[in-house]
Every structure is written in C-alpha cells, then in structure tokens.
Design an enzyme around this catalytic site. Structure first.
Site, mmCIF file in Angstrom:
data_model
loop_
_atom_site.group_PDB
_atom_site.id
_atom_site.type_symbol
_atom_site.label_atom_id
_atom_site.label_comp_id
_atom_site.label_asym_id
_atom_site.label_seq_id
_atom_site.Cartn_x
_atom_site.Cartn_y
_atom_site.Cartn_z
ATOM 1 N N TYR A 45 -7.748 4.966 -0.765
ATOM 2 C CA TYR A 45 -7.484 3.954 -1.783
ATOM 3 C C TYR A 45 -7.032 4.680 -3.036
ATOM 4 O O TYR A 45 -7.614 5.713 -3.387
ATOM 5 C CB TYR A 45 -8.774 3.173 -2.077
ATOM 6 C CG TYR A 45 -8.649 2.253 -3.278
ATOM 7 C CD1 TYR A 45 -8.236 0.938 -3.132
ATOM 8 C CD2 TYR A 45 -8.896 2.725 -4.570
ATOM 9 C CE1 TYR A 45 -8.090 0.107 -4.224
ATOM 10 C CE2 TYR A 45 -8.753 1.900 -5.671
ATOM 11 C CZ TYR A 45 -8.347 0.591 -5.495
ATOM 12 O OH TYR A 45 -8.194 -0.222 -6.589
ATOM 13 N N GLU A 51 -1.879 -0.621 -7.439
ATOM 14 C CA GLU A 51 -2.989 -0.507 -6.483
ATOM 15 C C GLU A 51 -2.391 -0.272 -5.102
ATOM 16 O O GLU A 51 -1.676 -1.130 -4.582
ATOM 17 C CB GLU A 51 -3.864 -1.759 -6.491
ATOM 18 C CG GLU A 51 -5.123 -1.570 -5.647
ATOM 19 C CD GLU A 51 -6.045 -2.777 -5.679
ATOM 20 O OE1 GLU A 51 -5.573 -3.921 -5.491
ATOM 21 O OE2 GLU A 51 -7.261 -2.573 -5.886
#
Ligand code: GDP
Ligand code: MN
Length: 397
Positions: free
Chosen positions: A118, A206
């Site tokens: 991530y 993101e």
C-alpha cells in the site's frame, strides 16, 4: 477534483511511474479492440476489466473481473458498462459505470511470488508537510489494517525545502522488505511517485495495490488521484479530465453560478455569507439538534439575484425542510439583503414551500428586520444567532 483510475495512471505514467497498462473503452466493441491492442503492446493474453467510477472497493463489488479470452472481454464489458456498481464506498443505489479500463493481467499464473503493498502520498495537516504512507499490507482494506495492526503502517515526512531525499526512498524500500533489483525498482518508483504528486499539484495519491512482480518490477495496479482544485489554473490540460457525470448535479450547477456549495445529508438548508460564518452556522444547527443540508457561502455580494439563485439551488435538494439565512452585513447592507430575500421570494412565485428563518446582523439590521416582518411572507426573522437556530428547531417540530 477526483479522477478515474485510468486518468490517474496516465498522470503517474507521464512522470515515469510504472503502471499496469490499460486502455479505456465505453462499449464492448472498443473493449475487444483495446484488449487486442494491449496484447500487441504488452504480450498479455489475459486481461482484467475494471469499472471506472469515482469510488474504491470495486474488487469487492464485482467491478474488477478477469477475462481469459476475447469473448470474456466482450461479455464482461457488456455487463459492466451501464450497470449500477455498488461498493462499500458508493451511495446505496451504486454508481453508474460509463467506461471500463481493459488492463493487462499482472497476476498471471507463474507470477505467484508477487507481493502487494500500500502506498499513498498526502498532506499531514498536523505538521503541514507532505508524507508518504506505506505498508506491506497492500491489496486489502487499509482502514482495517490501520485499526487492527497500526504498527504495519509507516509514514515518511518530506521537508518541503529539500523534497524527498534519496535515503528516504531507500528507507521505504527497506521497510517494505525488499532487496536486490526490487529494492532499486522501489526507490525509483517512490521517487517518481513523489515527483508526480508535487508536479501535478495533487492533494491525494493512493496506490493500493503497488505490485512487485516475480521478475522484480514495481508497478501501480490501482490509482486514486485527487487534484487540488485551487491549482488547476496551472494545469490547463487537466481541466478536461473532469467527469461531471460523477459529481453531484446541484454542486455542478452551484459552481457554474459562482456559489460555494457543498451538499450534505441533513434537512436544514443554509444560506450564509462567508465560509467561517457558514461553518459556525452549521455547528450551531447541529448543537440545536438539527442537521445541515448543505454548506453554502453566497459571498460578499448577497444581492437579490444571488439570493434567488441560492434559494433555487438549496430547494433542489428534496430533503430540505427549512432554510436558515444567516448574513452578517459588514460591507453589504442588511436592508439590501432583506430586500433581496423578499424580491427573490416573490419572483419565485410559490416555489418556496418551506419556512425560512432569517437572521441579519450588522449595518442596517433594524431596517432589515422591519422589511422582513412587514413583507407578509412565510419568513421568520431573528436577531440573535441562538434564537435563529432555536426557531429552526421549532418549525421542524
Ligand atoms: P479497488 O477494489 O477499487 O481498489 O480496485 P483495484 O484496482 O485495487 O483492484 C482490486 C483487486 O483486483 C486487486 O487488489 C487485485 O487483487 C485484483 N486485480 C487487479 N488487477 C488485476 C490483474 O491484472 N489480474 C488479476 N488477476 N487481478 C487483478
Ligand atoms: Mn485498490
């Protein structure tokens, strides 16, 4: 301004960030062409079909599907385009899929030794600095990682006067457990990603997942990109990326009218001059047990025309059961605003079915109150802020 995954990936790619390659399509025929083209460019023989909507969690909602032949590409695209896709991040009725991204399959069999990470870039509002947030726990719901295993989320803050330093990029690659070529690839990925973030004037990146392939390539499989609206004037070429089909239609109309409007979930419409006063008005409504239906700053010039436009916009929201007008007459005179309200009310015929509570304070407030009280319209005047909020609650009962 929110972007679609494919648009975000294009921006990343333009700054040298490696991405899962794909071609966008808005009908099944184009989807098949895109799949053929991708095979020529990347050698892929499987594809993943990804719904393009402004919401995440698509994988869980059936918005990401693997196609192993061209017939699958066609039938999956056919089902996906036009569907209302429901994910944990969409409104309950879902969001309409207008386009799909046909992407190369990067999880092909034999690439089993892959890892998902991530990574996001955003502003740390406490320190006023950009930071890179990253984790080994990619590909899954980062909110639950943050809640259950917060020690698995790392952050790296960037000093604005130096930018991202090489040792910081290496530290990130190290903390992600990488070595050898994957380590080098990751430092390059992070460096390009941060450059892309600052150069594109974004307010959020993101990337979940960031993928390490079995041959040690690092690439962005997903991309959520939010551009900073206030910097869009510096990026004329990004203006066309706006997809107003994804935006709240009332907000789009308000924007065109030069009104600063944000739709919310409550039932009390607010018309206020000044953003700070609008925020405290919303707070007071909440304190008195109500829920604001919107944020609306009509700005300094609250004349009849603007007031009428603002009423019309507030009333498009069917949830609105009362309207609170809270205006401070600093530069603008209260009696002019009051006249504006009365004129707007009359102009709109019987379009206004909900009670309006008006509080005007500042220059010529007394004259303004008299104008409202004498108008004979379903407008209730108030002098004090608290009194206005209480009257809103009374009419809602
Ligand atoms: P999100 O669910 O909206 O965040 O969409 P993502 O782009 O992150 O995709 C969701 C999931 O689909 C990923 O976590 C992967 O597990 C899977 N996925 C994405 N790309 C591929 C691919 O090329 N092949 C396969 N088999 N799965 C993929
Ligand atoms: Mn994702």
């Amino acid at each position: 301004m929110n972007l679609h995954e494919y648009q975000g990936k294009n921006i990343l790619s333009s700054f040298g960030v490696r991405v899962q390659r794909g071609i966008v399509a808005d009908n099944p025929v184009k989807a098949v062409e895109a799949a053929k083209q991708l095979s020529i460019e990347t050698g892929t023989s499987w594809w993943v079909i990804k719904a393009q909507i402004h919401a995440g969690g698509r994988g869980k909602g059936g918005g990401v599907k693997l196609a192993k032949n061209l017939a699958d590409v066609e039938s999956i695209s056919n089902t996906m385009i036009g569907m209302m896709l429901k994910t944990p991040q969409t409104p309950p009725q879902g969001k309409k899929v207008n386009q799909v991204l046909i992407a190369e399959d990067v999880y092909y069999p034999g690439a089993s030794a892959t890892s998902e990470f991530y990574m996001s870039v955003l502003m740390n509002r406490a320190s006023g600095r950009n930071m890179i947030m990253y984790s080994t726990e990619g590909g899954m719901d980062i909110e639950s990682v943050a809640a259950n295993t917060p020690h698995l989320i790392f952050t790296e803050e960037i000093n604005p006067s130096t930018g991202l330093l090489p040792f910081q990029a290496r530290k990130i690659a190290f903390n992600l457990g990488l070595s050898g070529n994957a380590f080098k690839e990751m430092t390059k990925f992070v460096t390009c990603l941060y450059t892309a973030y600052t150069k594109s004037d974004s307010s959020l990146f993101e990337i979940n997942p960031v993928l390490k392939t079995s041959d040690d390539k690092i690439l962005a499989v997903d991309a959520k990109v939010v551009l900073d609206d206030n910097a869009l004037f510096r990026h004329q070429d990004y203006a066309e990326l706006r997809d107003i089909r994804e935006e709240n239609p009332i907000e789009v109309e308000a924007k065109a009218a030069g009104l600063n409007y944000v739709a919310l979930d409550g039932n009390v419409g607010c018309m206020v001059n000044g953003a700070g006063l609008a925020m405290s008005t919303m707070d007071l409504i909440k304190q008195c047990g109500g829920e604001p239906a919107n944020f609306l700053d009509v700005g300094g010039t609250a004349d009849a025309e603007r007031v009428e436009k603002a009423f019309r916009i507030i009333l498009k929201d069917e949830k609105v059961k009362a309207i609170l007008v809270n205006i401070f007459g600093g530069i603008v005179r209260c009696d002019r605003v009051a006249q504006g309200i009365v004129d707007a009310y009359k102009n709109m015929g019987n379009a206004i079915k909900v009670p309006i509570i008006v509080r005007l304070q500042g220059t010529n407030a007394i004259e303004a109150k008299k104008l409202i009280d004498d108008s004979g319209l379903n407008v209730i005047s108030a002098v004090e802020f608290q009194e206005a909020a209480d009257k809103v609650q009374e009419v809602l009962k």
